[in-house]
Scaffold this active site. Structure first.
Site, short mmCIF file in Angstrom:
data_model
loop_
_atom_site.label_atom_id
_atom_site.label_comp_id
_atom_site.label_asym_id
_atom_site.label_seq_id
_atom_site.Cartn_x
_atom_site.Cartn_y
_atom_site.Cartn_z
N ASP A 94 -20.00 62.53 147.10
CA ASP A 94 -19.77 62.40 145.36
C ASP A 94 -21.38 61.88 144.81
O ASP A 94 -22.37 62.03 145.43
CB ASP A 94 -18.76 60.98 145.50
CG ASP A 94 -19.30 59.82 145.81
OD1 ASP A 94 -20.37 59.79 146.43
OD2 ASP A 94 -18.58 58.85 145.56
N HIS A 95 -21.38 61.27 143.72
CA HIS A 95 -22.57 61.05 143.09
C HIS A 95 -23.56 59.95 143.95
O HIS A 95 -24.62 60.01 143.78
CB HIS A 95 -22.55 60.38 141.86
CG HIS A 95 -21.42 59.17 141.80
ND1 HIS A 95 -20.02 59.46 141.97
CD2 HIS A 95 -21.59 58.03 141.76
CE1 HIS A 95 -19.34 58.36 141.92
NE2 HIS A 95 -20.51 57.34 141.87
N GLY A 128 -18.88 56.18 152.89
CA GLY A 128 -18.32 57.10 153.80
C GLY A 128 -16.69 57.25 153.89
O GLY A 128 -16.12 58.06 154.74
N HIS A 135 -14.20 62.91 172.55
CA HIS A 135 -12.84 62.26 172.65
C HIS A 135 -11.81 62.87 171.81
O HIS A 135 -10.69 63.01 172.13
CB HIS A 135 -13.01 60.90 172.89
CG HIS A 135 -13.19 60.25 174.42
ND1 HIS A 135 -13.02 59.15 174.67
CD2 HIS A 135 -14.09 61.04 175.23
CE1 HIS A 135 -13.92 59.01 175.85
NE2 HIS A 135 -14.28 60.06 176.28
N ARG A 139 -24.58 54.29 151.37
CA ARG A 139 -25.08 52.81 150.92
C ARG A 139 -25.02 52.19 152.28
O ARG A 139 -25.28 50.82 152.10
CB ARG A 139 -24.34 52.22 149.80
CG ARG A 139 -24.34 53.17 148.88
CD ARG A 139 -23.39 52.82 147.71
NE ARG A 139 -23.54 53.34 146.36
CZ ARG A 139 -22.48 53.62 145.30
NH1 ARG A 139 -21.39 53.03 145.43
NH2 ARG A 139 -22.89 54.30 144.26
N ARG A 184 -7.71 64.82 179.82
CA ARG A 184 -7.00 63.67 179.19
C ARG A 184 -6.77 63.47 177.57
O ARG A 184 -5.94 62.89 177.06
CB ARG A 184 -6.96 62.54 179.95
CG ARG A 184 -8.31 61.84 179.43
CD ARG A 184 -8.51 60.49 180.43
NE ARG A 184 -9.52 59.43 179.96
CZ ARG A 184 -10.89 59.88 180.04
NH1 ARG A 184 -11.39 60.87 180.82
NH2 ARG A 184 -11.77 59.12 179.66
N HIS A 185 -7.93 64.04 177.05
CA HIS A 185 -8.12 63.79 175.65
C HIS A 185 -7.37 64.85 174.70
O HIS A 185 -6.85 64.66 173.75
CB HIS A 185 -9.50 63.97 175.00
CG HIS A 185 -10.46 62.65 175.86
ND1 HIS A 185 -10.15 61.51 175.75
CD2 HIS A 185 -11.24 63.09 176.74
CE1 HIS A 185 -10.88 60.70 176.56
NE2 HIS A 185 -11.65 61.62 177.30
N ARG A 189 -3.86 63.86 173.51
CA ARG A 189 -3.95 62.61 172.62
C ARG A 189 -4.14 63.27 171.30
O ARG A 189 -3.63 62.84 170.29
CB ARG A 189 -5.08 61.75 173.02
CG ARG A 189 -4.62 61.11 174.54
CD ARG A 189 -5.86 60.34 175.03
NE ARG A 189 -5.30 59.75 176.36
CZ ARG A 189 -6.29 59.17 177.15
NH1 ARG A 189 -7.41 58.75 176.95
NH2 ARG A 189 -5.75 58.62 178.36
C1 RB5 Z 1 -18.52 55.07 144.28
O1 RB5 Z 1 -18.84 54.23 143.31
C2 RB5 Z 1 -17.80 54.58 145.50
O2 RB5 Z 1 -16.67 54.07 145.30
C3 RB5 Z 1 -17.79 55.76 146.59
O3 RB5 Z 1 -19.03 56.33 146.43
C4 RB5 Z 1 -17.20 55.63 148.01
O4 RB5 Z 1 -17.93 54.47 148.61
C5 RB5 Z 1 -16.01 55.32 148.25
O5 RB5 Z 1 -15.35 55.17 149.36
#
Ligand code: RB5
Length: 149
Positions: A12-13, A72, A102, A113, A136-137, A140
């Site tokens: 995303d941005h 993320g 695994h 961030r 074994r994985h 699962r």
């Molecule tokens: C965007 O502000 C933020 O919410 C997005 O990048 C992300 O962290 C969401 O999970």
């Protein structure tokens, strides 16, 4: 290049700059990069970018997907809703290696961030060089996929 050497990238941005660094790193390692954007800094909802990357992995067009948003987390949640996807968020190299060894993860999510560029690239290296151990994985992972119905 064949699909087994192709990686799709999206974000995303919040993660455009890190995504560009990731793209350059992956290309330097010899992978074909399919960077599906976005390229402009306007706010854009992470679910659609996670889904778009996940569809290219689920279809077999790309071997792996690397997705990024602020934490993320959100983009990973969206990607994991696509059938066939196993995506983990990693902020350390141990986890990045283990989700391949695994869990046979086919996508990696990174929070722009949360981690800096140097660590993000190390995480990527750990993910891309590890191999699924099977054994074994295997059953699962099959149990995870059976939850998709
Ligand atoms: C965007 O502000 C933020 O919410 C997005 O990048 C992300 O962290 C969401 O999970």
């Amino acid at each position: 290049m064949t699909a087994d050497k192709r990686i799709v990238l999206s974000s995303d941005h919040a993660a455009i700059q890190l995504r560009q660094a990731v793209a350059a790193h992956i290309a330097a390692l010899g992978w074909e990069v399919v960077d599906i954007g976005p390229t402009t800094p306007e706010s854009t909802p992470y679910p659609k970018h996670g889904e778009a990357a996940a569809r290219l992995v689920a279809s077999g067009d790309c071997r792996f997907g690397v997705i990024l948003c602020g934490t993320g987390q959100g983009i990973m949640m969206a990607a994991n809703k696509v059938k066939g996807i196993r995506c983990g968020v990693c902020s350390d190299t141990f986890s990045a290696r283990m989700i391949r060894q695994h869990n046979d993860a086919n996508m990696l999510s990174i929070g722009a961030r949360v981690v800096g560029e140097g660590l993000a690239l190390d995480i990527l290296d750990a993910f891309l060089t590890a191999q699924f151990e099977g054994g074994r994985h295997g059953p699962r992972v099959d149990m995870i996929m059976a939850l998709e119905g």
